[in-house]
Design an enzyme around this catalytic site. Sequence first.
Site, PDB file in Angstrom:
ATOM      1  CD  GLU A 217      -3.395  -0.181   1.892  1.00 25.54           C
ATOM      2  OE1 GLU A 217      -3.139   0.434   2.937  1.00 25.54           O
ATOM      3  OE2 GLU A 217      -4.539  -0.585   1.617  1.00 25.54           O
TER       4      GLU A 217
ATOM      5  CG  HIS B  43       8.490 -29.133   1.817  1.00 25.82           C
ATOM      6  ND1 HIS B  43       9.109 -30.319   1.521  1.00 25.82           N
ATOM      7  CD2 HIS B  43       9.174 -28.607   2.866  1.00 25.82           C
ATOM      8  CE1 HIS B  43      10.113 -30.519   2.361  1.00 25.82           C
ATOM      9  NE2 HIS B  43      10.173 -29.486   3.191  1.00 25.82           N
TER      10      HIS B  43
ATOM     11  CE  LYS C 217     -11.684   2.150   0.898  1.00 23.26           C
ATOM     12  NZ  LYS C 217     -11.127   3.173   1.763  1.00 23.26           N
TER      13      LYS C 217
HETATM   14  O1  PA5 Z   1      -3.344   1.354   5.902  1.00 24.22           O
HETATM   15  C1  PA5 Z   1      -4.410   1.866   5.630  1.00 24.22           C
HETATM   16  O2  PA5 Z   1      -4.543   3.095   5.638  1.00 24.22           O
HETATM   17  C2  PA5 Z   1      -5.618   1.018   5.294  1.00 24.22           C
HETATM   18  O3  PA5 Z   1      -5.300  -0.326   5.256  1.00 24.22           O
HETATM   19  C3  PA5 Z   1      -6.727   1.242   6.316  1.00 24.22           C
HETATM   20  O4  PA5 Z   1      -6.255   0.932   7.575  1.00 24.22           O
HETATM   21  C4  PA5 Z   1      -7.954   0.398   5.990  1.00 24.22           C
HETATM   22  O5  PA5 Z   1      -8.434   0.717   4.722  1.00 24.22           O
HETATM   23  C5  PA5 Z   1      -9.048   0.618   7.014  1.00 24.22           C
HETATM   24  O6  PA5 Z   1      -9.374   1.966   7.081  1.00 24.22           O
HETATM   25  P1  PA5 Z   1     -10.150   2.561   8.314  1.00 24.22           P
HETATM   26  O7  PA5 Z   1      -9.268   2.453   9.502  1.00 24.22           O
HETATM   27  O8  PA5 Z   1     -10.453   3.970   7.938  1.00 24.22           O
HETATM   28  O9  PA5 Z   1     -11.406   1.736   8.482  1.00 24.22           O
END
Ligand code: PA5
Length: 480
Positions: A305, A334, A448
């Site tokens: 990310e 394995h 989303k």
């Molecule tokens: O690292 C990140 O920013 C994302 O993985 C968020 O944590 C994830 O999308 C969840 O978001 P939120 O905490 O707003 O529900």
Amino acid sequence: MPEKKPKAPVKEDADEFLTLDYNNLTSEAVGSKGLGPEELAEMKGLVGAAHKDVEARYRKGGLPFMDLPRDPDTAKSARKLAEMGRKRFENVVVLGIGGSALGAAAVFNALRPLNHNELPSAKRGWPRLIVCDNVDPEGFAAVLEGLDLKSTFFNVISKSGATAETMSQFMIVFDQLQRTLGRSAIKDHLLVTTDPEGGVLRKIAHDGEFNSLPVPPGVGGRYSVFSAVGIAPLAMVGVNITDLLAGAARAQEDARKPPSGNKAYVFAGLNYMMATAKKRNILVMMPYADALSRTGEWFGQLWNESLGKSQKLDGSPNPSCQTAVKALGVTDQHSQLQMYMEGSDEKTVCFLGVDAYRHQVNIPAIFKDHEELAYLGGHSLGELISCERQGVSRALADSGRPNMTLTLPKVSAATVGYLLQTLEVAAVVSGSLYGIDPLDQPGVELGKRFTYGLMGRQGFAEFKDRFQKGLVAKKKYIVK
Ligand code: PA5
């Protein structure tokens, strides 16, 4: 009385927490696929510039995750909750996803016994931890069916307060608590962790006067394990948060030192060079410890990310990056290793090893007449797993496949804190090397929006239309 700051175990050398061995990433070990002296010199220059850049961003207040390990308020609130919850609850259930779930899951996996949740209450000493990070109806129903709500504490965690998965889980749980225990009892069974001011979840917490903790401003999910997001549920299930935070604080201290010899910077620099100069665009993170298995998942999110960006900060295209995947030693020797040894040659493998395992399991010296088994007797499983890791690392190098090894002297609260903070800093340093923003994730938004459209959220009808138009055109390529 003011809460004491977490103590940093400063007396120990940094290698008491973590070592990085990159011999097998050099041309001396793997020939032209490895980094030669000129490339290592180039890397040194690049991480030097990245250090200035990251330090400047930190000083301007742009990297608040770096201060989390030394925030006494988080630890104070978490300890209070832990004291209350230990007496009252059998289960702590985290409702969250991505960065709001993986940090707690990784640290719990590393620091509580691997069978913690299966132990009887008296032996466990602390509540179980169940992290619900999916909306598969079968999985969620199975978790809820197994819970006695009277002895269960829920921690809903969402920085935005708008994540469809987490909020759906929350709505289901809230309704069940209300119907089973009554509206007034909800307060005792719920902790809301969200943005300190904005978002619907904050409003719900405020209006309902529910217990709540803040996700600090400017700290994204994957950098939030040392905030209330990770620390509160971890304290509630008996993790030593004092040492965890002290280890992380020490890593942060080390990460501000000059970049050569600084593990966060060297790790980032090596991977950047492998991705750009050597065009090796996959990083396999391969822990050799069941306790670090979920750390591999946490790292996958952190790296992917943070670094998977199509554009640089100046708007130009970002031509290279590195996809992190997880494998588990020895299990995946394995199932995956054949590909790493002889298959498509675009990977860098990072082993995550442990010098001393917390349990010694000996292999009995039996079957001495069977030469195929006799050599195992008298050794331990710890020796076997370590020899396998070292053997595979050498085998990869001898086949010209670059690899490196991060080693923890042992899995402890301090070393795990150190490792996680080091890798978080490494992700930010990598962002600087690539010239991208490691703190955002614009690529997850479109999916989303389609979901919102399909679920009927107001203002997203155009995505439903767009989706349905696409379906008609795509029918001819579906095989039934
Ligand atoms: O690292 C990140 O920013 C994302 O993985 C968020 O944590 C994830 O999308 C969840 O978001 P939120 O905490 O707003 O529900």
